[in-house]
Design a protein around this motif. Structure first.
Motif, PDB file in Angstrom:
ATOM      1  N   TYR A  83       0.839  -1.199   0.000  1.00 11.85           N
ATOM      2  CA  TYR A  83       0.000   0.000   0.000  1.00 11.85           C
ATOM      3  C   TYR A  83       0.867   1.240   0.000  1.00 11.85           C
ATOM      4  O   TYR A  83       2.080   1.183   0.234  1.00 11.85           O
ATOM      5  CB  TYR A  83      -0.985  -0.013   1.174  1.00 11.85           C
ATOM      6  N   ARG A  84       0.273   2.391  -0.247  1.00 10.53           N
ATOM      7  CA  ARG A  84       1.020   3.620  -0.520  1.00 10.53           C
ATOM      8  C   ARG A  84       1.519   4.312   0.741  1.00 10.53           C
ATOM      9  O   ARG A  84       2.629   4.819   0.769  1.00 10.53           O
ATOM     10  CB  ARG A  84       0.147   4.568  -1.345  1.00 10.53           C
ATOM     11  N   GLY A  85       0.695   4.346   1.790  1.00  8.92           N
ATOM     12  CA  GLY A  85       1.146   4.991   3.020  1.00  8.92           C
ATOM     13  C   GLY A  85      -0.022   5.425   3.878  1.00  8.92           C
ATOM     14  O   GLY A  85      -1.179   5.432   3.457  1.00  8.92           O
ATOM     15  N   ILE A 150       6.074  -3.329  -9.295  1.00  7.94           N
ATOM     16  CA  ILE A 150       4.940  -2.438  -9.055  1.00  7.94           C
ATOM     17  C   ILE A 150       5.367  -1.028  -8.644  1.00  7.94           C
ATOM     18  O   ILE A 150       4.507  -0.181  -8.396  1.00  7.94           O
ATOM     19  CB  ILE A 150       3.984  -3.022  -7.992  1.00  7.94           C
ATOM     20  N   ARG A 151       6.658  -0.746  -8.578  1.00 14.45           N
ATOM     21  CA  ARG A 151       7.107   0.604  -8.244  1.00 14.45           C
ATOM     22  C   ARG A 151       7.024   1.493  -9.478  1.00 14.45           C
ATOM     23  O   ARG A 151       7.390   1.088 -10.573  1.00 14.45           O
ATOM     24  CB  ARG A 151       8.561   0.587  -7.732  1.00 14.45           C
ATOM     25  N   PRO A 181       4.476   2.339  -4.683  1.00 19.25           N
ATOM     26  CA  PRO A 181       4.022   1.072  -5.247  1.00 19.25           C
ATOM     27  C   PRO A 181       2.587   1.201  -5.740  1.00 19.25           C
ATOM     28  O   PRO A 181       1.776   1.913  -5.141  1.00 19.25           O
ATOM     29  CB  PRO A 181       4.085   0.116  -4.048  1.00 19.25           C
ATOM     30  N   MET A 182       2.276   0.537  -6.834  1.00 18.69           N
ATOM     31  CA  MET A 182       0.869   0.361  -7.155  1.00 18.69           C
ATOM     32  C   MET A 182       0.254  -0.531  -6.081  1.00 18.69           C
ATOM     33  O   MET A 182       0.901  -1.507  -5.646  1.00 18.69           O
ATOM     34  CB  MET A 182       0.707  -0.309  -8.529  1.00 18.69           C
ATOM     35  N   PRO A 183      -0.952  -0.232  -5.621  1.00 19.16           N
ATOM     36  CA  PRO A 183      -1.577  -1.140  -4.661  1.00 19.16           C
ATOM     37  C   PRO A 183      -1.625  -2.551  -5.228  1.00 19.16           C
ATOM     38  O   PRO A 183      -2.026  -2.757  -6.382  1.00 19.16           O
ATOM     39  CB  PRO A 183      -2.973  -0.550  -4.478  1.00 19.16           C
ATOM     40  N   ALA A 184      -1.198  -3.510  -4.424  1.00 20.31           N
ATOM     41  CA  ALA A 184      -1.122  -4.892  -4.914  1.00 20.31           C
ATOM     42  C   ALA A 184      -1.316  -5.847  -3.748  1.00 20.31           C
ATOM     43  O   ALA A 184      -0.958  -5.537  -2.607  1.00 20.31           O
ATOM     44  CB  ALA A 184       0.231  -5.150  -5.582  1.00 20.31           C
ATOM     45  N   ARG A 185      -1.874  -6.986  -4.069  1.00 23.98           N
ATOM     46  CA  ARG A 185      -2.067  -8.013  -3.051  1.00 23.98           C
ATOM     47  C   ARG A 185      -1.660  -9.357  -3.634  1.00 23.98           C
ATOM     48  O   ARG A 185      -2.039  -9.694  -4.761  1.00 23.98           O
ATOM     49  CB  ARG A 185      -3.518  -8.047  -2.581  1.00 23.98           C
ATOM     50  N   TYR A 186      -0.894 -10.102  -2.869  1.00 23.49           N
ATOM     51  CA  TYR A 186      -0.384 -11.399  -3.307  1.00 23.49           C
ATOM     52  C   TYR A 186      -0.660 -12.465  -2.253  1.00 23.49           C
ATOM     53  O   TYR A 186      -0.634 -12.175  -1.052  1.00 23.49           O
ATOM     54  CB  TYR A 186       1.132 -11.337  -3.535  1.00 23.49           C
TER      55      TYR A 186
END
Length: 225
Positions: A83-85, A150-151, A181-186
């Motif tokens: 997440y971004r912050g 994703i950066r 970072p682009m929001p991402a979930r793994y």
């Protein structure tokens, strides 16, 4: 209420000027243009995806303790949310939704960590304000985000807009580069292979945490087979 419904409601209130920070049309156009350009770049499609080996990491939590992906995966599958912050309200809504889903995630033998480029004090603020019981890890200079693909660098007009909003990312992140970072979930299986990946260049769209549960069920079933 589903996470995306909450995000949509917040976005509608923000764009309608219902908060102290009231964006004008030029500001809204700048944000929408930056998102459209990031989508058009195709970077999200080039990021790590299901079936790829997940980059290993050793990052620090807000107390300075090292957290290693290898140690977490030794216990079971790992859910990672980039997440971004703490300054991003969309991210905070997502963190709260993940916290609500944490019992279901843990019941399936998985661990959950959230990762952002922000400094430890800001991560502590994230944990405190969102009442989190899972760790926030600091990705210095978004190095791990870069390894996942994703950066990205913010365009100049968006940098200027963030500065006008007092979103001073170099201070938040202790890094002079205006990158996020682009929001991402793994979901990463114990074998280190990504079982689920969701990357969205539009930060106002996030998958519901419930999408993780069938993936974790399949991983658990595979272990039992």
């Amino acid at each position: 209420m589903a996470l995306q419904d909450k995000l949509d409601a917040f976005k509608a209130d923000f764009e309608a000027g219902r908060f102290p920070l009231k964006p004008n049309q030029e500001a809204l156009d700048t944000m929408q243009r930056a998102t459209a350009e990031l989508i058009a770049s195709g970077q999200a499609q080039r990021a790590k995806k299901a079936g790829d080996a997940a980059p290993e990491f050793v990052l620090r939590d807000p107390d300075g303790k090292q957290v290693a992906s290898r140690d977490l995966l030794a216990k079971g599958p790992l859910v990672v949310s980039f997440y971004r912050g703490v300054w991003c309200p969309y991210c905070n809504l997502e963190l709260q939704a993940l916290q609500e889903a944490l019992p279901e995630i843990a019941a399936r033998g998985a661990s959950l960590v959230a990762i952002s480029p922000q400094t430890a004090p800001n991560s502590r603020k994230s944990e405190r304000e969102n009442k989190l019981s899972f760790p926030i890890l600091s990705d210095v200079a978004s190095g791990l985000a870069d390894a996942f693909g994703i950066r990205f660098a913010l365009p100049a007009d968006l940098v200027s807009l963030y500065q006008s909003f007092k979103n001073d990312l170099p201070t938040f992140n202790d890094n002079p580069a205006w990158v996020l970072p682009m929001p991402a979930r793994y979901v990463i299986g114990r074998d280190g292979i990504i079982a689920y990946a969701e990357v969205n260049p539009d930060y106002t769209h996030r998958p519901d945490p419930s999408e993780l549960l069938p993936v974790l069920d399949r991983l658990r079933a595979g272990k039992a087979a």
